[in-house]
Design a protein around this motif. Structure first.
Motif, PDB file in Angstrom:
ATOM      1  N   TYR A 252       0.817  -1.214   0.000  1.00  0.00           N
ATOM      2  CA  TYR A 252       0.000   0.000   0.000  1.00  0.00           C
ATOM      3  C   TYR A 252       0.850   1.264   0.000  1.00  0.00           C
ATOM      4  O   TYR A 252       0.421   2.289  -0.535  1.00  0.00           O
ATOM      5  CB  TYR A 252      -0.976  -0.020   1.171  1.00  0.00           C
ATOM      6  CG  TYR A 252      -2.238  -0.774   0.830  1.00  0.00           C
ATOM      7  CD1 TYR A 252      -3.171  -0.222  -0.037  1.00  0.00           C
ATOM      8  CD2 TYR A 252      -2.471  -2.040   1.326  1.00  0.00           C
ATOM      9  CE1 TYR A 252      -4.322  -0.910  -0.387  1.00  0.00           C
ATOM     10  CE2 TYR A 252      -3.618  -2.742   0.988  1.00  0.00           C
ATOM     11  CZ  TYR A 252      -4.536  -2.169   0.133  1.00  0.00           C
ATOM     12  OH  TYR A 252      -5.670  -2.860  -0.224  1.00  0.00           O
TER      13      TYR A 252
ATOM     14  N   ALA B 293      -0.021   3.837  -2.918  1.00  0.00           N
ATOM     15  CA  ALA B 293      -0.713   5.011  -2.376  1.00  0.00           C
ATOM     16  C   ALA B 293      -0.858   6.185  -3.349  1.00  0.00           C
ATOM     17  O   ALA B 293      -1.951   6.750  -3.477  1.00  0.00           O
ATOM     18  CB  ALA B 293      -0.019   5.474  -1.096  1.00  0.00           C
TER      19      ALA B 293
ATOM     20  N   PHE C 129      -3.617   5.203  -5.703  1.00  0.00           N
ATOM     21  CA  PHE C 129      -4.690   4.353  -5.171  1.00  0.00           C
ATOM     22  C   PHE C 129      -6.071   4.866  -5.543  1.00  0.00           C
ATOM     23  O   PHE C 129      -6.982   4.087  -5.859  1.00  0.00           O
ATOM     24  CB  PHE C 129      -4.563   4.248  -3.649  1.00  0.00           C
ATOM     25  CG  PHE C 129      -5.633   3.389  -3.022  1.00  0.00           C
ATOM     26  CD1 PHE C 129      -5.523   2.018  -3.047  1.00  0.00           C
ATOM     27  CD2 PHE C 129      -6.741   3.954  -2.409  1.00  0.00           C
ATOM     28  CE1 PHE C 129      -6.509   1.205  -2.481  1.00  0.00           C
ATOM     29  CE2 PHE C 129      -7.732   3.171  -1.845  1.00  0.00           C
ATOM     30  CZ  PHE C 129      -7.610   1.783  -1.880  1.00  0.00           C
TER      31      PHE C 129
ATOM     32  N   ARG D 268     -10.525   1.719  -4.334  1.00  0.00           N
ATOM     33  CA  ARG D 268     -10.987   2.825  -3.501  1.00  0.00           C
ATOM     34  C   ARG D 268     -12.494   2.702  -3.275  1.00  0.00           C
ATOM     35  O   ARG D 268     -13.243   2.352  -4.172  1.00  0.00           O
ATOM     36  CB  ARG D 268     -10.683   4.169  -4.164  1.00  0.00           C
ATOM     37  CG  ARG D 268     -10.989   5.375  -3.272  1.00  0.00           C
ATOM     38  CD  ARG D 268     -10.800   6.672  -4.037  1.00  0.00           C
ATOM     39  NE  ARG D 268     -10.831   7.830  -3.158  1.00  0.00           N
ATOM     40  CZ  ARG D 268     -11.937   8.436  -2.744  1.00  0.00           C
ATOM     41  NH1 ARG D 268     -13.118   7.968  -3.134  1.00  0.00           N
ATOM     42  NH2 ARG D 268     -11.874   9.483  -1.954  1.00  0.00           N
TER      43      ARG D 268
ATOM     44  N   GLY E 151      -6.893   4.619   4.948  1.00  0.00           N
ATOM     45  CA  GLY E 151      -6.330   4.681   3.605  1.00  0.00           C
ATOM     46  C   GLY E 151      -6.068   6.113   3.188  1.00  0.00           C
ATOM     47  O   GLY E 151      -5.542   6.926   3.960  1.00  0.00           O
ATOM     48  N   THR E 152      -6.460   6.458   1.975  1.00  0.00           N
ATOM     49  CA  THR E 152      -6.241   7.812   1.470  1.00  0.00           C
ATOM     50  C   THR E 152      -7.310   8.797   1.943  1.00  0.00           C
ATOM     51  O   THR E 152      -7.255   9.969   1.607  1.00  0.00           O
ATOM     52  CB  THR E 152      -6.206   7.824  -0.064  1.00  0.00           C
ATOM     53  OG1 THR E 152      -7.426   7.265  -0.566  1.00  0.00           O
ATOM     54  CG2 THR E 152      -5.038   7.000  -0.592  1.00  0.00           C
TER      55      THR E 152
ATOM     56  N   ASP F 273      -4.138   4.453  10.167  1.00  0.00           N
ATOM     57  CA  ASP F 273      -3.744   3.462   9.173  1.00  0.00           C
ATOM     58  C   ASP F 273      -2.300   3.083   9.466  1.00  0.00           C
ATOM     59  O   ASP F 273      -1.573   3.851  10.123  1.00  0.00           O
ATOM     60  CB  ASP F 273      -3.868   4.038   7.758  1.00  0.00           C
ATOM     61  CG  ASP F 273      -4.021   2.963   6.695  1.00  0.00           C
ATOM     62  OD1 ASP F 273      -5.156   2.748   6.234  1.00  0.00           O
ATOM     63  OD2 ASP F 273      -3.011   2.322   6.338  1.00  0.00           O
TER      64      ASP F 273
ATOM     65  N   MET G 157      -0.184   5.744   2.495  1.00  0.00           N
ATOM     66  CA  MET G 157      -1.605   6.064   2.439  1.00  0.00           C
ATOM     67  C   MET G 157      -1.912   7.275   3.312  1.00  0.00           C
ATOM     68  O   MET G 157      -2.707   8.158   2.930  1.00  0.00           O
ATOM     69  CB  MET G 157      -2.425   4.859   2.883  1.00  0.00           C
ATOM     70  CG  MET G 157      -2.251   3.633   2.000  1.00  0.00           C
ATOM     71  SD  MET G 157      -2.892   3.822   0.316  1.00  0.00           S
ATOM     72  CE  MET G 157      -4.573   3.229   0.555  1.00  0.00           C
TER      73      MET G 157
END
Length: 226
Positions: free
Chosen positions: A21, A25, A28, A34, A62-63, A82, A87
């Motif tokens: 990841y 990232a 992503f 997503r 995540g993002t 996270d 990310m």
């Protein structure tokens, strides 16, 4: 944004979850992995019936797909947690007003600080035996009466192509993890609802659900008041 190349996806798939990841990232948000905006919007609409909420936590953020939603349904700035530094860097750029914490979700460093926790699409990164540590940490992070909202997409029937696509993905991942190290834990069909509910109850939650028309339902696990 241009999505990752086939080579980049291959390198990611042969890495550990964290390293994979980190590599993925920057691109992503241009992948199918997503969380789709209609799914986030449906969660926001469903949560509107159960607020108001003061402070929200996005577990495995995540993002930051869920951070914008938390900004809309809570009064204070949201927190995202996270274990991927890559990310979190993308989330920081998209949501500069959020508090972002790097930590393993199986050992969350929070105590009774939130009245709403959410998690989008993260369960596949936890083996069944890791659900209890995850849920225990979320329970500790919530104030008495707080809610853990877990959006769940509608499960496809065996007659639908999506069922066999998900089943085939899990089979490929099992073969990959049997012959390659480090493991990449990402399974799509390893959390049947009865076992999921049992672990939530064992962690101290009471459970309710509410429909999200068109996409699935929202599992509402509540830390009892008092």
């Amino acid at each position: 944004m241009e999505g990752p190349t086939l080579r980049e996806l291959a390198v990611q798939a042969l890495s550990s979850v964290e390293r994979g990841y980190d590599l993925l990232a920057p691109k992503f948000d241009a992948t199918p992995f997503r969380t789709p905006e209609p799914f986030v919007a449906a969660t926001r609409r469903a949560l509107a019936e159960f607020g108001p909420f003061e402070r929200g936590l996005d577990v495995c953020c995540g993002t930051g797909a869920g951070l914008g939603m938390l900004t809309e349904v809570t009064a204070e700035r949201p927190t995202g947690v996270d274990f991927s530094a890559g990310m979190l860097e993308q989330a920081r750029q998209a949501h500069p007003d959020a508090d972002l914490v790097r930590a393993d979700a199986r050992a969350l460093p929070f105590g009774a600080a939130y009245d709403l926790a959410v998690s989008f699409g993260a369960l596949g990164h936890f083996l069944p035996e890791e659900r209890r540590p995850l849920f225990d940490g979320i329970h500790r992070a919530l104030r008495p009466g707080g809610v853990f909202a877990l959006p769940a997409a509608r499960a496809p029937e065996k007659t639908e192509p999506a069922y066999w696509l998900l089943t085939g993905f899990d089979l490929v991942m099992r073969v990959r993890n049997a012959v390659w190290r480090p493991k990449f834990v990402m399974y799509l069909r390893t959390h049947p609802r009865p076992e999921l509910y049992a672990d939530l109850v064992a962690a101290g939650f009471t459970i309710d659900t509410t429909p999200m028309p068109g996409v699935g339902e929202l599992i509402l696990a509540r830390r009892p008041p008092g």
